[in-house]
Structures are given as C-alpha cells and as structure tokens.
Design a protein around this motif. Structure first.
Motif, PDB file in Angstrom:
ATOM      1  N   TRP A 177      23.886  -9.433  82.321  1.00 53.83           N
ATOM      2  CA  TRP A 177      23.892 -10.784  81.767  1.00 53.83           C
ATOM      3  C   TRP A 177      22.986 -10.855  80.548  1.00 53.83           C
ATOM      4  O   TRP A 177      21.802 -10.505  80.623  1.00 53.83           O
ATOM      5  N   ARG A 178      23.531 -11.318  79.427  1.00 52.93           N
ATOM      6  CA  ARG A 178      22.738 -11.513  78.222  1.00 52.93           C
ATOM      7  C   ARG A 178      22.137 -12.925  78.218  1.00 52.93           C
ATOM      8  O   ARG A 178      22.648 -13.837  78.889  1.00 52.93           O
ATOM      9  N   PRO A 179      21.053 -13.151  77.473  1.00 54.77           N
ATOM     10  CA  PRO A 179      20.408 -14.473  77.458  1.00 54.77           C
ATOM     11  C   PRO A 179      21.322 -15.567  76.913  1.00 54.77           C
ATOM     12  O   PRO A 179      22.233 -15.320  76.121  1.00 54.77           O
ATOM     13  N   LEU A 180      21.051 -16.803  77.336  1.00 63.71           N
ATOM     14  CA  LEU A 180      21.791 -17.969  76.863  1.00 63.71           C
ATOM     15  C   LEU A 180      21.430 -18.277  75.413  1.00 63.71           C
ATOM     16  O   LEU A 180      20.278 -18.114  74.997  1.00 63.71           O
ATOM     17  N   GLN A 181      22.428 -18.740  74.668  1.00 64.15           N
ATOM     18  CA  GLN A 181      22.213 -19.195  73.299  1.00 64.15           C
ATOM     19  C   GLN A 181      22.758 -20.618  73.173  1.00 64.15           C
ATOM     20  O   GLN A 181      23.858 -20.906  73.638  1.00 64.15           O
ATOM     21  N   LEU A 182      21.984 -21.480  72.552  1.00 61.31           N
ATOM     22  CA  LEU A 182      22.383 -22.872  72.383  1.00 61.31           C
ATOM     23  C   LEU A 182      23.542 -22.982  71.400  1.00 61.31           C
ATOM     24  O   LEU A 182      23.572 -22.306  70.373  1.00 61.31           O
ATOM     25  N   MET A 183      24.521 -23.825  71.733  1.00 63.32           N
ATOM     26  CA  MET A 183      25.652 -24.093  70.850  1.00 63.32           C
ATOM     27  C   MET A 183      26.009 -25.563  70.985  1.00 63.32           C
ATOM     28  O   MET A 183      25.534 -26.247  71.910  1.00 63.32           O
ATOM     29  N   PRO A 184      26.825 -26.107  70.097  1.00 59.23           N
ATOM     30  CA  PRO A 184      27.222 -27.515  70.232  1.00 59.23           C
ATOM     31  C   PRO A 184      27.911 -27.772  71.571  1.00 59.23           C
ATOM     32  O   PRO A 184      28.903 -27.141  71.900  1.00 59.23           O
ATOM     33  N   GLY A 185      27.360 -28.665  72.337  1.00 59.96           N
ATOM     34  CA  GLY A 185      27.968 -29.026  73.616  1.00 59.96           C
ATOM     35  C   GLY A 185      27.491 -28.220  74.801  1.00 59.96           C
ATOM     36  O   GLY A 185      27.902 -28.497  75.930  1.00 59.96           O
ATOM     37  N   GLY A 186      26.639 -27.232  74.596  1.00 55.88           N
ATOM     38  CA  GLY A 186      26.169 -26.441  75.729  1.00 55.88           C
ATOM     39  C   GLY A 186      25.541 -25.130  75.315  1.00 55.88           C
ATOM     40  O   GLY A 186      24.856 -25.027  74.286  1.00 55.88           O
ATOM     41  N   TRP A 187      25.795 -24.092  76.125  1.00 57.55           N
ATOM     42  CA  TRP A 187      25.202 -22.775  75.894  1.00 57.55           C
ATOM     43  C   TRP A 187      26.281 -21.703  76.037  1.00 57.55           C
ATOM     44  O   TRP A 187      27.316 -21.914  76.682  1.00 57.55           O
ATOM     45  N   LYS A 188      26.023 -20.547  75.450  1.00 57.59           N
ATOM     46  CA  LYS A 188      26.939 -19.429  75.574  1.00 57.59           C
ATOM     47  C   LYS A 188      26.146 -18.158  75.826  1.00 57.59           C
ATOM     48  O   LYS A 188      24.955 -18.071  75.526  1.00 57.59           O
ATOM     49  N   ALA A 189      26.831 -17.172  76.404  1.00 56.92           N
ATOM     50  CA  ALA A 189      26.231 -15.874  76.681  1.00 56.92           C
ATOM     51  C   ALA A 189      27.364 -14.872  76.861  1.00 56.92           C
ATOM     52  O   ALA A 189      28.550 -15.219  76.791  1.00 56.92           O
ATOM     53  N   THR A 190      27.010 -13.622  77.051  1.00 59.26           N
ATOM     54  CA  THR A 190      28.008 -12.590  77.350  1.00 59.26           C
ATOM     55  C   THR A 190      27.585 -11.855  78.615  1.00 59.26           C
ATOM     56  O   THR A 190      26.397 -11.827  78.967  1.00 59.26           O
ATOM     57  N   VAL A 191      28.571 -11.269  79.282  1.00 61.36           N
ATOM     58  CA  VAL A 191      28.324 -10.504  80.497  1.00 61.36           C
ATOM     59  C   VAL A 191      29.028  -9.151  80.345  1.00 61.36           C
ATOM     60  O   VAL A 191      30.243  -9.106  80.122  1.00 61.36           O
ATOM     61  N   LYS A 192      28.273  -8.098  80.461  1.00 59.45           N
ATOM     62  CA  LYS A 192      28.820  -6.761  80.277  1.00 59.45           C
ATOM     63  C   LYS A 192      29.746  -6.395  81.443  1.00 59.45           C
ATOM     64  O   LYS A 192      29.438  -6.649  82.604  1.00 59.45           O
ATOM     65  N   LEU A 193      30.890  -5.788  81.109  1.00 58.70           N
ATOM     66  CA  LEU A 193      31.862  -5.354  82.104  1.00 58.70           C
ATOM     67  C   LEU A 193      32.309  -3.928  81.798  1.00 58.70           C
ATOM     68  O   LEU A 193      32.143  -3.434  80.675  1.00 58.70           O
ATOM     69  N   SER A 194      32.894  -3.272  82.782  1.00 56.17           N
ATOM     70  CA  SER A 194      33.445  -1.932  82.577  1.00 56.17           C
ATOM     71  C   SER A 194      34.573  -2.001  81.553  1.00 56.17           C
ATOM     72  O   SER A 194      35.218  -3.032  81.371  1.00 56.17           O
ATOM     73  N   ARG A 195      34.841  -0.873  80.925  1.00 52.18           N
ATOM     74  CA  ARG A 195      35.863  -0.841  79.880  1.00 52.18           C
ATOM     75  C   ARG A 195      37.259  -0.652  80.445  1.00 52.18           C
ATOM     76  O   ARG A 195      38.237  -1.008  79.802  1.00 52.18           O
ATOM     77  N   ARG A 196      37.384  -0.089  81.622  1.00 55.29           N
ATOM     78  CA  ARG A 196      38.703   0.245  82.163  1.00 55.29           C
ATOM     79  C   ARG A 196      39.002  -0.552  83.430  1.00 55.29           C
ATOM     80  O   ARG A 196      38.109  -0.950  84.154  1.00 55.29           O
ATOM     81  N   GLU A 197      40.301  -0.755  83.628  1.00 49.80           N
ATOM     82  CA  GLU A 197      40.785  -1.369  84.859  1.00 49.80           C
ATOM     83  C   GLU A 197      41.010  -0.296  85.918  1.00 49.80           C
ATOM     84  O   GLU A 197      41.250   0.863  85.583  1.00 49.80           O
TER      85      GLU A 197
END
Length: 330
Positions: free
Chosen positions: A187-207
């Motif tokens: 989990w990456r840290p939250l970043q403020l944006m209009p209307g709320g917050w955003k972040a990214t979550v790392k996932l595996s590259r393959r299914e």
C-alpha cells in the motif's frame, strides 16, 4: 456495422429466452447492435438477512463472431457490481455468466458490505497454461463509514491498482498519509485530490495471482478502514506506532537513494583509482546507473522524492468533521 434486425435479435436471445429473459425493446439499441433485457430481482423472503439484488443484462455484438455480455447487479443500498464476459457466441457467454452466482459479487467484511466486479476471460490452449475460462478481478467498491472506497485493478497488467477514498458527506479531517500504508509494503501513502484521496496498491504482474491479491487486498482495506474509522483517531497511532515508522522509512527510500548517489560521487573522484591518481572514465557513468536503478526498483511506479513527516498522535475527537473536531497533525 449494420443495425440489428428483428430476425437477428430473435436468434441472439435464444439461450436467454430459455431461462425466461425478456428483451426490453424500448432500451435495445439496434443501431449499435446492443440488446437489453428486462431486469430480474433476486431475493429470499424467507431469509430477511439475505441481499435483495436487481440484475440487468446487456448483450453487444460489435462484430461477427464477437459477443460481449455485461451483467450488472445492484443491491438495495445502491452498491453495484458487474460481470463482463467476452466470447464467440451468445450461448457460451451466457452459460459462463450463469455459472457465477449473483451473491458471489458481494461480501460482508467487518460489518461492511463490499461489491466485487469481475471479467471472465477464455484462455486458449498454450504451453504451460490450462485452457478454459478464468475469472479476473476488475473493480471493488464499498461504502465505509460514509466514505466511498474504490479499488480499481483495470490497469495495464503489471501496474498497481488505483485506490480512491471519497470525503465523508459531513467533511473529513486531514487524514494521515499512512492511513492505509500501515497495512504493508504493497500500500502506497494517500495523496489528497479534489473530493478525497488516492493511492496505489502493488499487485502481481501475472494472472491468476494478480486477481487473487487484488481481492485479498481490497477486502483487507475495507476491514482495516472499518476498524480504524470506528475508533477515535488517537487509537490509530497507538495501534500502528511501529508500522507508521516503517512507512516513514519506506517513503524516504527514494531520497535515501539520491543521497547515496551524491555521497558516491566524491568517493569516486577522490579515491585512488590508478596511476598518477587519474580517475577512470567509467566512473562518470556510475551515478546515472545508480539513479536508473532507483527508478527501476519502484515496480513501474514513479518514486517520490520527499522527506516524510514523522508520525505523531492524532488530536481530533472523530474522523469526520464536527463541531468538536480539532485539527490533526500528520
């Protein structure tokens, strides 16, 4: 692209008609070759705790031998989930859609209802791969303590999922950047944006590992937010004190790498590398290579050069804004 004829519609909806699905002629778009069916309700009057779901089906035939079926399930609260199936004939896409029970899209997590959308993909026979249909996680949504959470994994394979958290209708205090990152390195840290917050979550590259991780981390995020936001903000620092310091270290890795490069430059030029104290030409390429290594180590994310704030106790009385809410220092 020719519009759908009445005869074509009757041919396409045969598999659906056998299950008593009726075409909604008013909503059907013949020009864009899109057939819409009348909604169907799923509920169990004998079980008051069961979900009441409304199911909508939409079949598209954009090209010869290509069919796209979208099933939308909406719960009484307004939360919805979709199932998207792409195939070569209407019978196969409907059969695969029918194999996924409607209630599979909804989960109760720590007292919060979460909706999960999927896409069904057909894997053709290939070396080291089993043929057949595979369920892929696309989107997760939930309303946690009045805030809409969205976990979007419809990105390019290999890229992290996008996470957004809307503001509370009554307004929010300044949420700490590590609110979600304390769960782990993914989990990456939250970043403020209009209307709320955003972040990214790392996932595996393959299914299928990517979808499995996406579903697990989405549900873990819902449970974490529900448990955290149900307690006073001061409790967050008490529970995750050491995890917050780990996040500080994680957020400062990029700046640490840059400082390491700056420290290496004088060592390369002041060291005794050969005869007459001359510096080999290859040393000039070391700093750029080290800088490139920093960017590549971020798993296709752009590293943020920042000095993260040190974790401090949160001073507010509640997470949402109110007449007694005080300021918060991150």
């Amino acid at each position: 692209m020719t519009p759908l004829t009445h005869h074509e519609i009757l041919t396409l909806v045969g598999p659906f008609a056998r299950d008593e699905w009726r075409v909604d002629l008013a909503a059907t778009d013949r020009q864009n070759r899109c057939v819409v069916f009348e909604p169907r309700t799923h509920d169990n009057p004998e079980d008051p705790s069961s979900l009441s779901l409304t199911e909508h089906l939409q079949l598209e035939n954009p090209a010869r031998g290509r069919f796209f079926l979208r099933r939308t399930l909406t719960e009484a609260s307004g939360l919805s989930a979709t199932l998207e199936v792409t195939g070569e004939d209407p019978a196969s896409v409907y059969a695969q859609c029918a194999h996924v029970p409607p209630h599979d899209h909804f989960r109760h997590q720590a007292g919060t209802l979460a909706a999960i959308s999927y896409a069904l993909e057909y894997r053709r026979p290939a070396p080291n791969a089993e043929p057949g249909w595979r369920r892929r996680f696309t989107l997760g949504e939930a309303c946690v303590r009045g805030r809409r959470l969205q976990f979007d994994a419809r990105t390019v394979p290999g890229l992290p999922a996008k996470l957004t958290l809307d503001w509370h209708p009554r307004g929010d205090i300044h949420l700490p950047g590590d609110l979600l990152a304390v769960q782990g390195w993914a989990w990456r840290p939250l970043q403020l944006m209009p209307g709320g917050w955003k972040a990214t979550v790392k996932l595996s590259r393959r299914e299928p590992e990517r979808s499995q991780e996406a579903e697990e981390r989405f549900l873990a995020t819902v449970a974490h937010l529900e448990q955290t936001l149900s307690q006073p903000p001061a409790r967050f620092h008490e529970r995750f004190k050491w995890q917050r310091w780990r996040v500080v270290f994680q957020r400062s890795l990029a700046i640490q790498g840059m400082l390491a490069i700056l420290s290496a430059i004088p060592i390369l030029y002041w060291g005794d590398f050969g005869q007459d104290g001359q510096v080999p030409l290859w040393t000039t390429g070391v700093p750029p290579v080290m800088l490139l290594a920093i960017f590549l180590s971020w798993s296709r994310e752009v590293p943020v050069m920042e000095i993260p704030p040190l974790p401090k106790p949160l001073l507010a009385n509640a997470w949402e804004q109110g007449p007694t809410t005080e300021g918060v220092s991150d």
